[in-house]
Design a protein around this motif. Structure first.
Motif, PDB file in Angstrom:
ATOM      1  N   PRO A   1      40.212  46.901  40.833  1.00  0.00           N
ATOM      2  CA  PRO A   1      40.368  48.387  40.794  1.00  0.00           C
ATOM      3  C   PRO A   1      40.980  49.230  41.952  1.00  0.00           C
ATOM      4  O   PRO A   1      41.504  50.220  41.530  1.00  0.00           O
ATOM      5  CB  PRO A   1      39.010  48.838  40.596  1.00  0.00           C
ATOM      6  N   LEU A   2      41.093  48.424  43.207  1.00  0.00           N
ATOM      7  CA  LEU A   2      41.493  49.291  44.199  1.00  0.00           C
ATOM      8  C   LEU A   2      42.865  49.327  43.875  1.00  0.00           C
ATOM      9  O   LEU A   2      43.557  50.583  44.270  1.00  0.00           O
ATOM     10  CB  LEU A   2      41.199  48.507  45.572  1.00  0.00           C
ATOM     11  N   ILE A   3      43.875  48.330  43.452  1.00  0.00           N
ATOM     12  CA  ILE A   3      45.245  48.590  43.179  1.00  0.00           C
ATOM     13  C   ILE A   3      45.664  49.201  41.844  1.00  0.00           C
ATOM     14  O   ILE A   3      46.576  49.772  41.437  1.00  0.00           O
ATOM     15  CB  ILE A   3      46.012  46.989  43.349  1.00  0.00           C
TER      16      ILE A   3
ATOM     17  N   TYR B   1      33.704  44.264  46.611  1.00  0.00           N
ATOM     18  CA  TYR B   1      32.799  43.291  45.836  1.00  0.00           C
ATOM     19  C   TYR B   1      33.037  42.641  44.648  1.00  0.00           C
ATOM     20  O   TYR B   1      33.950  43.508  43.892  1.00  0.00           O
ATOM     21  CB  TYR B   1      31.548  43.979  45.780  1.00  0.00           C
ATOM     22  N   CYS B   2      32.575  41.751  44.012  1.00  0.00           N
ATOM     23  CA  CYS B   2      32.875  41.267  42.487  1.00  0.00           C
ATOM     24  C   CYS B   2      31.480  40.679  42.157  1.00  0.00           C
ATOM     25  O   CYS B   2      30.966  39.669  42.544  1.00  0.00           O
ATOM     26  CB  CYS B   2      33.918  39.959  42.745  1.00  0.00           C
ATOM     27  N   GLU B   3      30.977  41.598  41.441  1.00  0.00           N
ATOM     28  CA  GLU B   3      29.486  41.320  40.767  1.00  0.00           C
ATOM     29  C   GLU B   3      29.408  41.363  39.595  1.00  0.00           C
ATOM     30  O   GLU B   3      28.242  41.038  39.063  1.00  0.00           O
ATOM     31  CB  GLU B   3      28.547  42.560  41.404  1.00  0.00           C
ATOM     32  N   PHE B   4      30.407  41.898  38.622  1.00  0.00           N
ATOM     33  CA  PHE B   4      30.101  41.808  37.230  1.00  0.00           C
ATOM     34  C   PHE B   4      31.354  41.040  36.350  1.00  0.00           C
ATOM     35  O   PHE B   4      31.398  41.167  35.378  1.00  0.00           O
ATOM     36  CB  PHE B   4      30.449  43.195  36.794  1.00  0.00           C
ATOM     37  N   ALA B   5      31.744  40.020  37.026  1.00  0.00           N
ATOM     38  CA  ALA B   5      32.779  39.245  36.409  1.00  0.00           C
ATOM     39  C   ALA B   5      32.217  38.488  35.211  1.00  0.00           C
ATOM     40  O   ALA B   5      32.848  38.134  34.292  1.00  0.00           O
ATOM     41  CB  ALA B   5      33.326  37.994  37.375  1.00  0.00           C
ATOM     42  N   ASN B   6      30.953  38.364  35.153  1.00  0.00           N
ATOM     43  CA  ASN B   6      30.139  37.660  33.939  1.00  0.00           C
ATOM     44  C   ASN B   6      29.706  38.690  32.727  1.00  0.00           C
ATOM     45  O   ASN B   6      28.882  38.116  31.891  1.00  0.00           O
ATOM     46  CB  ASN B   6      29.005  36.633  34.385  1.00  0.00           C
ATOM     47  N   SER B   7      30.006  39.845  33.023  1.00  0.00           N
ATOM     48  CA  SER B   7      29.441  41.008  32.291  1.00  0.00           C
ATOM     49  C   SER B   7      30.569  41.426  30.916  1.00  0.00           C
ATOM     50  O   SER B   7      31.770  41.375  31.583  1.00  0.00           O
ATOM     51  CB  SER B   7      29.314  42.308  32.579  1.00  0.00           C
ATOM     52  N   ASP B   8      30.247  41.267  29.746  1.00  0.00           N
ATOM     53  CA  ASP B   8      31.235  41.863  28.719  1.00  0.00           C
ATOM     54  C   ASP B   8      30.901  43.125  28.040  1.00  0.00           C
ATOM     55  O   ASP B   8      31.424  43.512  27.030  1.00  0.00           O
ATOM     56  CB  ASP B   8      31.060  40.705  27.682  1.00  0.00           C
TER      57      ASP B   8
ATOM     58  N   GLY C   1      39.329  33.004  31.023  1.00  0.00           N
ATOM     59  CA  GLY C   1      40.663  32.927  32.009  1.00  0.00           C
ATOM     60  C   GLY C   1      40.171  33.344  33.564  1.00  0.00           C
ATOM     61  O   GLY C   1      39.046  33.382  33.810  1.00  0.00           O
ATOM     62  N   THR C   2      40.883  33.814  34.193  1.00  0.00           N
ATOM     63  CA  THR C   2      40.930  34.092  35.573  1.00  0.00           C
ATOM     64  C   THR C   2      40.214  35.083  35.950  1.00  0.00           C
ATOM     65  O   THR C   2      40.443  36.235  35.298  1.00  0.00           O
ATOM     66  CB  THR C   2      42.204  33.838  36.383  1.00  0.00           C
ATOM     67  N   PHE C   3      39.305  35.541  36.979  1.00  0.00           N
ATOM     68  CA  PHE C   3      38.591  36.715  37.361  1.00  0.00           C
ATOM     69  C   PHE C   3      38.365  36.376  38.937  1.00  0.00           C
ATOM     70  O   PHE C   3      37.469  36.186  39.399  1.00  0.00           O
ATOM     71  CB  PHE C   3      37.447  36.937  36.644  1.00  0.00           C
ATOM     72  N   ASP C   4      39.395  36.647  39.718  1.00  0.00           N
ATOM     73  CA  ASP C   4      39.632  36.500  41.181  1.00  0.00           C
ATOM     74  C   ASP C   4      39.868  37.767  41.954  1.00  0.00           C
ATOM     75  O   ASP C   4      40.266  37.742  42.889  1.00  0.00           O
ATOM     76  CB  ASP C   4      40.332  35.327  41.512  1.00  0.00           C
ATOM     77  N   VAL C   5      39.553  38.828  41.501  1.00  0.00           N
ATOM     78  CA  VAL C   5      39.400  40.172  42.149  1.00  0.00           C
ATOM     79  C   VAL C   5      38.383  40.859  42.116  1.00  0.00           C
ATOM     80  O   VAL C   5      37.361  40.484  41.583  1.00  0.00           O
ATOM     81  CB  VAL C   5      40.697  40.991  41.425  1.00  0.00           C
ATOM     82  N   GLU C   6      38.193  41.895  42.796  1.00  0.00           N
ATOM     83  CA  GLU C   6      37.101  42.652  43.075  1.00  0.00           C
ATOM     84  C   GLU C   6      36.855  43.616  41.775  1.00  0.00           C
ATOM     85  O   GLU C   6      37.990  43.828  41.051  1.00  0.00           O
ATOM     86  CB  GLU C   6      37.288  43.676  44.372  1.00  0.00           C
TER      87      GLU C   6
ATOM     88  N   TRP D   1      35.851  48.997  38.743  1.00  0.00           N
ATOM     89  CA  TRP D   1      35.916  48.729  37.199  1.00  0.00           C
ATOM     90  C   TRP D   1      34.584  48.780  36.391  1.00  0.00           C
ATOM     91  O   TRP D   1      34.324  48.947  35.247  1.00  0.00           O
ATOM     92  CB  TRP D   1      36.440  47.383  37.100  1.00  0.00           C
ATOM     93  N   ALA D   2      33.369  48.198  37.312  1.00  0.00           N
ATOM     94  CA  ALA D   2      32.138  48.025  36.988  1.00  0.00           C
ATOM     95  C   ALA D   2      31.079  48.442  38.067  1.00  0.00           C
ATOM     96  O   ALA D   2      31.297  47.608  39.233  1.00  0.00           O
ATOM     97  CB  ALA D   2      31.924  46.850  36.279  1.00  0.00           C
TER      98      ALA D   2
END
Length: 355
Positions: free
Chosen positions: A179-181, A208-215, A231-236, A257-258
């Protein structure tokens, strides 16, 4: 006025949602003669729906071989912006490009250099500057009624709104970050533009990345991009930071984003020696001042501006026509990407980054 022959490179969501509707309303000034996308079926379907006379391509290099184009409009994933822009400028075309400018300061500087070397115009989308509320705020500030702006806050907070999960949006190699960029360019640019474009000199931040597993989703913006299962989730999903400028002013930033907040919100808050203001969600502007010893609050409510992209593109055409000076110049893009890169570097090292 000249009618410009153009190519649009990238036929995904931002083209369909923002650029094409603008061009359909400016047929007297623009003729879309070429469309390009790496997906053959998508570009042909896009052609058939919107621009039946346009030629279709799957390789932007073939587009740039044409000598009948005035400019190209780039609507691709972030990592391709600089590559295509530089090639287009060197092929003798003007360039309009979606944000962000690039995924690294070095690439943003290379875009600027290519524009200067070729004498061709390069402009990056800064649609929030063209919202009616933004123009009102700028007029108020430029009148001197705010005094010296010395501090501010800006952000775009989403409760749940991750775009294209697993696809290029959440893949750092293609997006440059989260979300920063993605969102930060919008509000940071608006804040700095309203502040008079001071030069950033130092940046600190964390991610921070705390919601990569949330849909879960409560934002229409999560519909952007193509999701990829597994797929890939390697961003904040959250970034916060602090920017210092050469004139002593500072700006706090927050983009998610979350995040567990009440609701989605876009905002810019600025504090001046004579007055302050809050810009919110592109349809509300409040000014806080003082009149003869009494504190005053003034609220302006405008209709939600959905044509900022169109007005930005119209401004670009006016610049090409020689009717307007560009409100955006490539150095502003270089400064923007330096800020974003510095937040990521500060998050990595835990130290303030000098620019």
């Amino acid at each position: 006025m000249k009618t410009y022959r153009i190519a649009i490179i990238g036929c995904g969501g931002i083209n369909r949602w923002a650029h094409t509707p603008a061009y359909l309303k400016m047929k007297d000034r623009v003729e879309v003669v070429a469309l390009c996308d790496i997906l053959p079926d998508r570009v042909k379907a896009f052609r058939d729906e919107f621009f039946p006379q346009a030629e279709t391509y799957t390789d932007y290099r073939e587009v740039l071989k044409r000598d009948d184009l005035d400019y190209v409009d780039i609507c691709t994933p972030n990592y391709l912006h600089a590559e295509i822009a530089i090639a287009a400028l060197k092929s003798g075309k003007h360039v309009f490009c979606e944000k962000p400018d690039a995924v690294s300061p070095e690439l943003a500087m290379a875009m600027k250099a290519a524009s200067e070397e070729t004498g061709k115009t390069l402009m990056i989308m800064r649609n929030n500057r063209f919202a009616t509320i933004s123009q009102s705020a700028k007029h108020f500030i430029d009148s001197g009624a705010m005094g010296r702006i010395y501090a501010g806050r800006c952000g775009w907070q989403r409760r749940r709104g991750i775009p294209g999960k697993g696809g290029w949006f959440t893949t750092k190699a293609q997006s440059g970050g989260g979300p920063l960029i993605d969102l930060g360019v919008h509000m940071i640019d608006l804040a700095i533009w309203l502040m008079g474009n001071p030069t950033p000199v130092a940046v600190s931040g964390n991610t921070y990345c705390e919601f990569a597993n949330s849909d879960s989703s409560d934002s229409v913006n999560s519909n952007f991009g193509d999701s990829v299962e597994g797929g890939t989730f390697d961003v904040e999903d959250l970034a916060m930071g602090f920017i210092r400028f050469d004139n002593g002013a500072v700006l706090q930033i927050e983009f998610s984003w979350a995040s567990n907040v009440k609701e989605e919100r876009r905002f810019v808050e600025l504090r001046g020696t004579k007055a302050g203001l809050t810009w919110q969600n592109a349809d509300s502007l409040e000014i806080y001042g003082e009149d003869r010893g009494q504190l005053t609050n003034t609220q302006y409510v405008g209709s939600l501006c959905d044509n900022g992209h169109q007005e930005n593109l119209r401004h670009f055409l006016d610049v090409l026509d020689g009717k307007a000076s560009p409100c955006f110049v490539p150095q502003q893009g270089v400064d923007m990407i330096k800020i974003l890169a510095a937040v990521y570097e500060s998050a990595r090292t835990g130290k303030e980054v000098q620019l």
